[in-house]
Design an enzyme around this catalytic site. Sequence first.
Site, mmCIF file in Angstrom:
data_model
loop_
_atom_site.group_PDB
_atom_site.id
_atom_site.type_symbol
_atom_site.label_atom_id
_atom_site.label_comp_id
_atom_site.label_asym_id
_atom_site.label_seq_id
_atom_site.Cartn_x
_atom_site.Cartn_y
_atom_site.Cartn_z
ATOM 1 N N ARG A 86 0.833 -1.211 0.000
ATOM 2 C CA ARG A 86 0.000 0.000 0.000
ATOM 3 C C ARG A 86 0.867 1.261 0.000
ATOM 4 O O ARG A 86 0.610 2.197 -0.753
ATOM 5 C CB ARG A 86 -0.957 0.003 1.193
ATOM 6 C CG ARG A 86 -2.023 -1.086 1.113
ATOM 7 C CD ARG A 86 -2.834 -1.164 2.380
ATOM 8 N NE ARG A 86 -1.944 -1.519 3.497
ATOM 9 C CZ ARG A 86 -2.243 -1.342 4.773
ATOM 10 N NH1 ARG A 86 -3.386 -0.811 5.129
ATOM 11 N NH2 ARG A 86 -1.395 -1.710 5.714
ATOM 12 N N ASN A 93 -6.045 -2.965 2.112
ATOM 13 C CA ASN A 93 -6.011 -4.417 2.217
ATOM 14 C C ASN A 93 -7.439 -4.927 2.279
ATOM 15 O O ASN A 93 -8.325 -4.259 2.814
ATOM 16 C CB ASN A 93 -5.279 -4.850 3.492
ATOM 17 C CG ASN A 93 -3.782 -4.680 3.402
ATOM 18 O OD1 ASN A 93 -3.216 -4.574 2.329
ATOM 19 N ND2 ASN A 93 -3.123 -4.641 4.548
#
Length: 136
Positions: free
Chosen positions: A61, A79
């Site tokens: 990320r 996520n």
Amino acid sequence: MLVQSGAERESSGSIHPFSNNLLLLFCFCFSLTMSEGESAGTKLVSVDFEISGHVQGVCFRMYSEEKGLQLGLVGWVRNTYHGTVEGQVQGPANMVAEMKVWLSKEGSPSSRITKASFTNQRTIDKLELSGFKTRF
């Protein structure tokens, strides 16, 4: 070592090899941005993505945010409960295309991408998001 004056260089007709390369690079970049009379950089697109593989716990990320910002894109990433990373990116079509390649082939240094899905790609009139953020 032979040193030529400016007049001698001009009369010899030679151009420094760096100048030729710079001109070729400019022409190449210009041709990439032109598509049927429209600048590819002005067409804005949005696309959703989901990345599978070893992509959680490896800073995927964070690296996605960094790459998106580097390319001048806006979007988000998070996520999922089933072990993937999903998100959305928006921006100039050519930069979104570059981000899609990065998401599907490179990712974060420790990630192992097995599948990249891109859905809902559409042309947009203006950016619908601001910044590039991680969602929780």
